[in-house]
Scaffold this active site. Sequence first.
Site, PDB file in Angstrom:
ATOM      1  CG  ASP A   1      -5.017  -5.580 -14.992  1.00  0.00           C
ATOM      2  OD1 ASP A   1      -5.147  -6.235 -13.949  1.00  0.00           O
ATOM      3  OD2 ASP A   1      -4.165  -4.662 -15.138  1.00  0.00           O
TER       4      ASP A   1
ATOM      5  CE1 TYR B   1      -0.010  -7.322  -3.683  1.00  0.00           C
ATOM      6  CE2 TYR B   1       1.900  -6.122  -4.480  1.00  0.00           C
ATOM      7  CZ  TYR B   1       0.539  -6.338  -4.468  1.00  0.00           C
ATOM      8  OH  TYR B   1      -0.282  -5.547  -5.238  1.00  0.00           O
TER       9      TYR B   1
ATOM     10  CG  ASN C   1       1.064  -3.114  -1.948  1.00  0.00           C
ATOM     11  OD1 ASN C   1       1.062  -2.089  -1.263  1.00  0.00           O
ATOM     12  ND2 ASN C   1       1.656  -3.170  -3.128  1.00  0.00           N
TER      13      ASN C   1
ATOM     14  CE  LYS D   1       5.260  -5.317  -7.603  1.00  0.00           C
ATOM     15  NZ  LYS D   1       4.534  -5.417  -8.885  1.00  0.00           N
TER      16      LYS D   1
END
Length: 191
Positions: free
Chosen positions: A172, A134, A50, A74
């Site tokens: 979020d 990542y 990503n 990750k």
Amino acid sequence: MAIRIDPTALAEVKLITPDRFGDARGFFSESWNRAAMAAAGFDIDFVQDNHSLSAKKNTIRGLHFQAPPHAQAKLVRCGRGRLLDVAVDIRKGSPTFGHWTAHELSFENGRQLLIPEGFLHGFLTLTDEVEVIYKCSDYYAPDCDGAVRFDDPMIGIDWGIDPGLAVLSAKDAAAQLMRDFDSPFVYGGGE
Ligand SMILES: Cc1cn([C@H]2C[C@H](O)[C@@H](COP(=O)(O)OP(=O)(O)O[C@H]3O[C@H](C)C(=O)[C@H](O)[C@H]3O)O2)c(=O)[nH]c1=O
């Protein structure tokens, strides 16, 4: 190719720093080498890379997780700028359940954070124009995607900024508190 492994406050979360080979042009680094990581005890079959850009300082992305059967480990690094990367243990029965660890990753320091399955992940940008790159050990699975509020008092992350200054996505901003998850906020227990 050498990598340095440093501990964090959470036993399973590690700081990884690959060697950089500098010369008059700049530097070269193997940002990820499966064999080197496996030799250090971290043989993770990453399947997705990503890359995100956050234009403004004080952007917070997170706290996110993917639930089983699509949990993700990750390996996070910073391609430009500086960020505070945070992992939170949400594994059922873990002695460090709800505990967090935060580390500055930057283009300059070349540090990476290795976050296993069973942890929330989020970060705060410390500069404008932060690129985060990542690896994930499973593919994106929206049906298993979850978000916990970055300022959840049960976790108590010290982001070092006034929460009111955080730049958030609508998702979020609307994220739940751990106490409000319909079952006790466990992960991997399948209860
Ligand atoms: C995560 C992801 C997202 N997307 C799509 C879905 C949305 O249309 C768009 C933005 O997604 P989102 O707002 O969830 O992106 P972030 O807020 O950066 O989320 C990530 O931020 C924290 C820090 C993480 O560790 C996770 O990888 C991930 O949750 O990309 C994809 O197509 N594939 C993906 O793997």
